[in-house]
Design an enzyme around this catalytic site. Structure first.
Site, short mmCIF file in Angstrom:
data_model
loop_
_atom_site.label_atom_id
_atom_site.label_comp_id
_atom_site.label_asym_id
_atom_site.label_seq_id
_atom_site.Cartn_x
_atom_site.Cartn_y
_atom_site.Cartn_z
N GLU A 25 0.86 -1.18 0.08
CA GLU A 25 0.05 -0.06 0.04
C GLU A 25 1.08 1.31 0.02
O GLU A 25 1.89 1.27 0.26
CB GLU A 25 -0.80 0.05 1.11
CG GLU A 25 -0.18 0.02 2.56
CD GLU A 25 -0.87 0.49 3.80
OE1 GLU A 25 -1.57 1.78 3.51
OE2 GLU A 25 -1.04 0.15 4.83
N ASP A 142 -11.52 -0.64 5.71
CA ASP A 142 -10.58 -1.82 5.43
C ASP A 142 -11.42 -2.98 5.94
O ASP A 142 -11.19 -3.97 5.08
CB ASP A 142 -9.50 -1.78 6.45
CG ASP A 142 -8.37 -0.67 6.11
OD1 ASP A 142 -8.59 0.07 5.14
OD2 ASP A 142 -7.18 -0.62 6.78
N LYS A 159 -4.07 -1.82 14.36
CA LYS A 159 -3.10 -1.05 14.98
C LYS A 159 -3.81 -0.78 16.45
O LYS A 159 -4.75 -0.85 16.71
CB LYS A 159 -3.17 0.54 14.25
CG LYS A 159 -2.37 0.59 13.10
CD LYS A 159 -2.17 1.99 12.52
CE LYS A 159 -3.52 2.31 11.75
NZ LYS A 159 -3.75 1.39 10.60
N1 PSU Z 1 -0.66 0.85 9.01
C1 PSU Z 1 0.19 1.51 9.43
N2 PSU Z 1 0.50 2.75 8.90
C2 PSU Z 1 -0.66 3.21 8.28
C3 PSU Z 1 -1.86 2.58 7.95
C4 PSU Z 1 -1.67 1.34 8.33
O1 PSU Z 1 1.29 0.96 9.71
O2 PSU Z 1 -0.68 4.39 7.68
C5 PSU Z 1 -3.09 2.85 7.01
C6 PSU Z 1 -3.49 2.24 6.09
O3 PSU Z 1 -3.33 2.77 4.71
C7 PSU Z 1 -4.92 1.81 6.64
C8 PSU Z 1 -5.11 3.26 6.94
O4 PSU Z 1 -5.61 1.40 5.40
O5 PSU Z 1 -4.15 3.52 7.88
C9 PSU Z 1 -6.57 3.01 7.84
O6 PSU Z 1 -7.02 4.27 8.05
P1 PSU Z 1 -8.53 4.65 8.51
O7 PSU Z 1 -8.39 4.39 9.91
O8 PSU Z 1 -8.96 6.13 8.09
O9 PSU Z 1 -9.51 3.80 7.75
#
Ligand code: PSU
Ligand code: MN
Length: 306
Positions: A25, A142, A159
């Site tokens: 990604e 996701d 995370k």
């Molecule tokens: N994992 C990491 N760093 C990131 C992300 C994931 O170590 O920056 C990013 C990924 O692209 C994931 C996104 O899809 O954060 C999720 O964001 P949100 O919570 O806004 O869906």
């Protein structure tokens, strides 16, 4: 209708020849790691795969074109250009229509990888259900996107800034298969163990490939998540982690951070509040997952050779 997704020649040739390919990604590059370190990290991710004989396919939208496999110059754009936006699956079509340059999240990357015919995708940590989601409704796309794409995603769990029990519940409801890699404890991203149990543990890349083949044969249609913990001696110190997380969540609330800004805000807070320590751990996590993704893609390619 021809697909609007453009594959680099290297990726297209590897896929046509049945050689292993792993999708990567780009949001992690543009919004996950600080400049200028992020560019070096992006190159390193690709290098980890090349050294294992696997073709990297970093995915992004460049000037409105969804690209699978980036040139050095395109990767540089994603890393260095501060105007690059975070693009999730729902944003892809608009980014194309408006000629936007965007970095793809797990959701958008998985979608484009699937369209390109790539089965395996490695990242750091998955998005999931945020803490307080029962009021804010903040749940990453996701999860829902992975419920409808038959790809395999290697991550170190969701995370740790998220509500992990709720994330696991949602993955269950959404029918996403969760496999611990040599563990039945769900990893906690910066931490090796989130404290939660999962149902299944697998021992080898070949076993993951067998699960993938069975999912396809059954037409299950949803993703396989491989949860790959960081070895304990490489994790972030748990006390430091808990302290910094509490601070970060309080700060985010104080400042009214919401929507897609929440995850980048918290990752950035971690980096500053740990004096860069969380950044090194985050890089280790991603490299560890990319290496395993490479092994799984290799096992998958081997199964498909006559
Ligand atoms: N994992 C990491 N760093 C990131 C992300 C994931 O170590 O920056 C990013 C990924 O692209 C994931 C996104 O899809 O954060 C999720 O964001 P949100 O919570 O806004 O869906
Ligand atoms: Mn969100």
């Amino acid at each position: 209708m021809t697909s609007p997704v453009v594959l680099s020649p290297e990726v297209a040739e590897a896929l046509a020849a049945g050689r292993p390919v792993v999708a990567l990604e780009s949001t992690i590059i543009s919004h996950g790691f600080p400049r200028p370190r992020n560019l070096e990290v992006a190159f390193r991710f690709e290098q980890v795969l090349r050294e294992a004989g696997v073709v990297p396919a970093t995915i992004a939208v460049v000037d409105g074109v969804p690209r699978v496999g980036l040139t050095e110059e395109q990767l540089r754009r994603v890393a260095e250009d501060t105007a690059v936006v975070k693009v999730s699956s729902r944003d892809l079509a608009v980014a194309m229509a408006q000629g936007v340059t965007g970095a793809t999240t797990v959701a958008a990357t998985a979608l484009l990888a699937h369209r390109a015919g790539i089965k395996v995708f490695s990242t750091g940590g998955l998005g999931g259900v945020h803490r307080g989601a029962s009021e804010t409704f903040d749940e990453s796309a996701d999860l829902t996107t992975l419920s409808r794409l038959p790809v395999t995603v290697v991550s170190a769990g969701a995370k740790s800034i998220l509500d992990i029990p709720a994330t696991l519940e949602r993955l269950e409801s959404l029918g996403v298969t969760v496999l611990g890699y040599r563990t039945r404890r769900y990893p906690g991203f910066y931490l090796s163990d989130s404290g939660l149990e999962i149902d299944w543990s697998v021992d080898s890349p070949e076993e993951v490939a067998e699960v993938m083949a069975n999912q396809d044969a059954l037409g299950v249609g949803s993703a396989v998540l491989v949860a790959n913990p960081l070895p304990q001696d490489k994790q972030l110190d748990p006390d430091l982690h808990d302290r910094v997380l509490a601070e970060g969540l309080a700060r985010a609330e104080e400042l009214g951070v919401s929507g897609k800004a929440v995850t980048p805000f918290l990752l950035d807070h971690f980096q500053r509040a740990t004096g860069g320590r969380s950044l090194e751990v985050n890089i280790d996590i991603a490299c560890n997952n990319i290496a395993l993704g490479g092994q799984i893609a290799t096992a998958w390619a081997a199964r498909r050779r006559p």
